[in-house]
Design a protein around this motif. Structure first.
Motif, PDB file in Angstrom:
ATOM      1  N   LEU A 113       0.836  -1.205   0.000  1.00 31.62           N
ATOM      2  CA  LEU A 113       0.000   0.000   0.000  1.00 31.62           C
ATOM      3  C   LEU A 113       0.865   1.247   0.000  1.00 31.62           C
ATOM      4  N   GLY A 114       1.829   1.320   0.898  1.00 32.24           N
ATOM      5  CA  GLY A 114       2.781   2.423   0.933  1.00 32.24           C
ATOM      6  C   GLY A 114       2.193   3.711   1.479  1.00 32.24           C
ATOM      7  N   LEU A 115       3.051   4.522   2.065  1.00 34.61           N
ATOM      8  CA  LEU A 115       2.596   5.771   2.686  1.00 34.61           C
ATOM      9  C   LEU A 115       2.080   6.774   1.659  1.00 34.61           C
ATOM     10  N   GLU A 116       2.750   6.849   0.505  1.00 37.14           N
ATOM     11  CA  GLU A 116       2.326   7.836  -0.485  1.00 37.14           C
ATOM     12  C   GLU A 116       0.916   7.548  -0.983  1.00 37.14           C
ATOM     13  N   ARG A 117       0.634   6.280  -1.254  1.00 40.87           N
ATOM     14  CA  ARG A 117      -0.710   5.915  -1.702  1.00 40.87           C
ATOM     15  C   ARG A 117      -1.738   6.195  -0.601  1.00 40.87           C
ATOM     16  N   LEU A 118      -1.357   5.923   0.646  1.00 44.26           N
ATOM     17  CA  LEU A 118      -2.276   6.159   1.753  1.00 44.26           C
ATOM     18  C   LEU A 118      -2.525   7.650   1.948  1.00 44.26           C
ATOM     19  N   ARG A 119      -1.504   8.464   1.755  1.00 45.23           N
ATOM     20  CA  ARG A 119      -1.678   9.915   1.856  1.00 45.23           C
ATOM     21  C   ARG A 119      -2.662  10.414   0.795  1.00 45.23           C
ATOM     22  N   LYS A 120      -2.539   9.879  -0.421  1.00 41.13           N
ATOM     23  CA  LYS A 120      -3.463  10.281  -1.488  1.00 41.13           C
ATOM     24  C   LYS A 120      -4.901   9.887  -1.145  1.00 41.13           C
ATOM     25  N   ASP A 138      -2.634  13.633   8.796  1.00 39.19           N
ATOM     26  CA  ASP A 138      -3.102  12.684   9.804  1.00 39.19           C
ATOM     27  C   ASP A 138      -2.381  11.347   9.653  1.00 39.19           C
ATOM     28  N   VAL A 139      -2.130  10.980   8.418  1.00 40.05           N
ATOM     29  CA  VAL A 139      -1.378   9.751   8.161  1.00 40.05           C
ATOM     30  C   VAL A 139       0.033   9.886   8.721  1.00 40.05           C
ATOM     31  N   ASP A 140       0.657  11.027   8.487  1.00 39.07           N
ATOM     32  CA  ASP A 140       2.010  11.255   8.991  1.00 39.07           C
ATOM     33  C   ASP A 140       2.041  11.226  10.515  1.00 39.07           C
ATOM     34  N   ALA A 141       1.022  11.830  11.145  1.00 44.72           N
ATOM     35  CA  ALA A 141       0.959  11.834  12.612  1.00 44.72           C
ATOM     36  C   ALA A 141       0.801  10.423  13.157  1.00 44.72           C
ATOM     37  N   ALA A 142      -0.051   9.640  12.501  1.00 44.67           N
ATOM     38  CA  ALA A 142      -0.262   8.261  12.933  1.00 44.67           C
ATOM     39  C   ALA A 142       1.015   7.441  12.801  1.00 44.67           C
ATOM     40  N   MET A 143       1.754   7.655  11.711  1.00 45.69           N
ATOM     41  CA  MET A 143       2.980   6.908  11.508  1.00 45.69           C
ATOM     42  C   MET A 143       4.081   7.340  12.479  1.00 45.69           C
ATOM     43  N   ARG A 144       4.101   8.625  12.849  1.00 42.77           N
ATOM     44  CA  ARG A 144       5.067   9.066  13.864  1.00 42.77           C
ATOM     45  C   ARG A 144       4.789   8.380  15.188  1.00 42.77           C
ATOM     46  N   PHE A 145       3.500   8.259  15.511  1.00 36.97           N
ATOM     47  CA  PHE A 145       3.118   7.565  16.745  1.00 36.97           C
ATOM     48  C   PHE A 145       3.542   6.102  16.671  1.00 36.97           C
ATOM     49  N   PHE A 146       3.299   5.472  15.523  1.00 36.76           N
ATOM     50  CA  PHE A 146       3.630   4.053  15.394  1.00 36.76           C
ATOM     51  C   PHE A 146       5.138   3.842  15.429  1.00 36.76           C
ATOM     52  N   THR A 147       5.883   4.763  14.833  1.00 33.22           N
ATOM     53  CA  THR A 147       7.335   4.649  14.855  1.00 33.22           C
ATOM     54  C   THR A 147       7.865   4.711  16.282  1.00 33.22           C
ATOM     55  N   LYS A 148       7.232   5.548  17.104  1.00 33.31           N
ATOM     56  CA  LYS A 148       7.662   5.724  18.486  1.00 33.31           C
ATOM     57  C   LYS A 148       7.247   4.544  19.362  1.00 33.31           C
ATOM     58  N   TYR A 149       6.032   4.036  19.128  1.00 33.85           N
ATOM     59  CA  TYR A 149       5.504   2.978  19.992  1.00 33.85           C
ATOM     60  C   TYR A 149       5.219   1.686  19.216  1.00 33.85           C
ATOM     61  N   GLY A 150       5.942   1.475  18.127  1.00 35.31           N
ATOM     62  CA  GLY A 150       5.654   0.350  17.243  1.00 35.31           C
ATOM     63  C   GLY A 150       5.738  -1.005  17.914  1.00 35.31           C
ATOM     64  N   ARG A 151       6.764  -1.226  18.710  1.00 33.06           N
ATOM     65  CA  ARG A 151       6.945  -2.540  19.321  1.00 33.06           C
ATOM     66  C   ARG A 151       5.801  -2.878  20.273  1.00 33.06           C
ATOM     67  N   SER A 152       5.493  -1.947  21.163  1.00 34.14           N
ATOM     68  CA  SER A 152       4.407  -2.200  22.109  1.00 34.14           C
ATOM     69  C   SER A 152       3.068  -2.259  21.389  1.00 34.14           C
ATOM     70  N   SER A 153       2.914  -1.494  20.301  1.00 33.73           N
ATOM     71  CA  SER A 153       1.667  -1.516  19.541  1.00 33.73           C
ATOM     72  C   SER A 153       1.430  -2.891  18.929  1.00 33.73           C
ATOM     73  N   VAL A 154       2.487  -3.475  18.360  1.00 31.16           N
ATOM     74  CA  VAL A 154       2.369  -4.802  17.758  1.00 31.16           C
ATOM     75  C   VAL A 154       2.089  -5.845  18.835  1.00 31.16           C
ATOM     76  N   PHE A 155       2.818  -5.766  19.947  1.00 26.45           N
ATOM     77  CA  PHE A 155       2.651  -6.751  21.019  1.00 26.45           C
ATOM     78  C   PHE A 155       1.245  -6.715  21.602  1.00 26.45           C
ATOM     79  N   PHE A 156       0.818  -5.541  22.073  1.00 27.39           N
ATOM     80  CA  PHE A 156      -0.503  -5.437  22.697  1.00 27.39           C
ATOM     81  C   PHE A 156      -1.620  -5.562  21.663  1.00 27.39           C
ATOM     82  N   GLY A 157      -1.329  -5.146  20.420  1.00 21.64           N
ATOM     83  CA  GLY A 157      -2.334  -5.273  19.370  1.00 21.64           C
ATOM     84  C   GLY A 157      -2.739  -6.721  19.145  1.00 21.64           C
ATOM     85  N   ARG A 158      -1.794  -7.653  19.315  1.00 18.51           N
ATOM     86  CA  ARG A 158      -2.092  -9.075  19.131  1.00 18.51           C
ATOM     87  C   ARG A 158      -2.999  -9.612  20.228  1.00 18.51           C
ATOM     88  N   LEU A 159      -3.213  -8.835  21.278  1.00 23.07           N
ATOM     89  CA  LEU A 159      -4.078  -9.257  22.385  1.00 23.07           C
ATOM     90  C   LEU A 159      -5.445  -8.583  22.328  1.00 23.07           C
TER      91      LEU A 159
END
Length: 214
Positions: free
Chosen positions: A78-85, A97-118
């Motif tokens: 999908l890619g960020l550019e396509r999602l931005r469009k 908003d996409v950029d803000a969401a990705m900044r959040f995910f970059t900062k908390y990506g590991r915990s997001s993936v771990f807790f997201g699986r629960l």
């Protein structure tokens, strides 16, 4: 639901523990196949002496991780550019908003993936932003494995200890899921209110500030 149960039983009878892994792989990609049914049923089958507990657990985690990597690939495609469009095209949402969401995910990506699986409803989808952000594949796999391992182990064990009443495990999981869904709905509504208020404010500013004369 009975047709799904019959299909899972047939898969386990034919393939054994790998059948559980295949069912969980498909569950990640096709939500109508719920892990809340597959895993307790597998645990009950273990209690009957038909399958080995460790084999069922390991194959279930393999299925979870394989499905997660497939969705990760969708995020990369999908890619960020396509999602931005897409965001620019959508009502109320901006590319920023996409950029803000990705900044959040970059900062908390590991915990997001771990807790997201629960978290039901998020378990599979959390892999897509990981792909969008091109999270390190080994890191993604590690945290996906840990989160999936906990979720799978709990449901398999419940099915094992409940025996003939394994369907109660599905009821417990459904109760947990309903609470989580309620929280997610509130979060979505809060974001919707924020986006609407932002759109109204932008519209008012456009009216108050006339365009510059040529």
């Amino acid at each position: 639901m009975q047709s799904i149960i019959d299909w899972i039983v047939g898969l386990m009878e034919t393939l054994g523990a790998p059948g559980v892994g295949i069912a969980i792989l498909l569950e990640n990609l096709f939500p109508p196949i719920p892990s809340e049914v597959v895993l307790p049923l597998a645990g009950f089958t273990v209690a009957q002496g038909t399958l080995n507990m460790w084999a069922v657990f390991i194959w279930s985690v393999v299925g979870s991780v394989a499905g997660a990597y497939a969705l990760y690939g969708i995020g990369v495609w999908l890619g960020l550019e396509r999602l931005r469009k897409v965001a620019d095209w959508m009502w109320l949402v901006r590319a920023s908003d996409v950029d803000a969401a990705m900044r959040f995910f970059t900062k908390y990506g590991r915990s997001s993936v771990f807790f997201g699986r629960l978290i039901p409803g998020v378990r599979s989808l959390i892999s897509i932003p990981a792909g969008l952000g091109k999270m390190n594949l080994l890191t993604f796999g590690l945290w996906t494995t840990l989160g999936s391992g906990i979720w799978n182990a709990v449901l398999i064990y419940l099915g094992y200890v409940l025996g003939d009443n394994w369907e109660k495990a599905t009821g417990y999981a459904d109760t947990y899921s309903n609470v989580i869904y309620g929280v997610l709905v509130l979060i979505i509504l809060a974001f919707l209110v924020y986006f609407i208020r932002r759109a109204v404010t932008d519209r008012e500013e456009e009216v108050l500030v006339p365009p510059e004369s040529e």
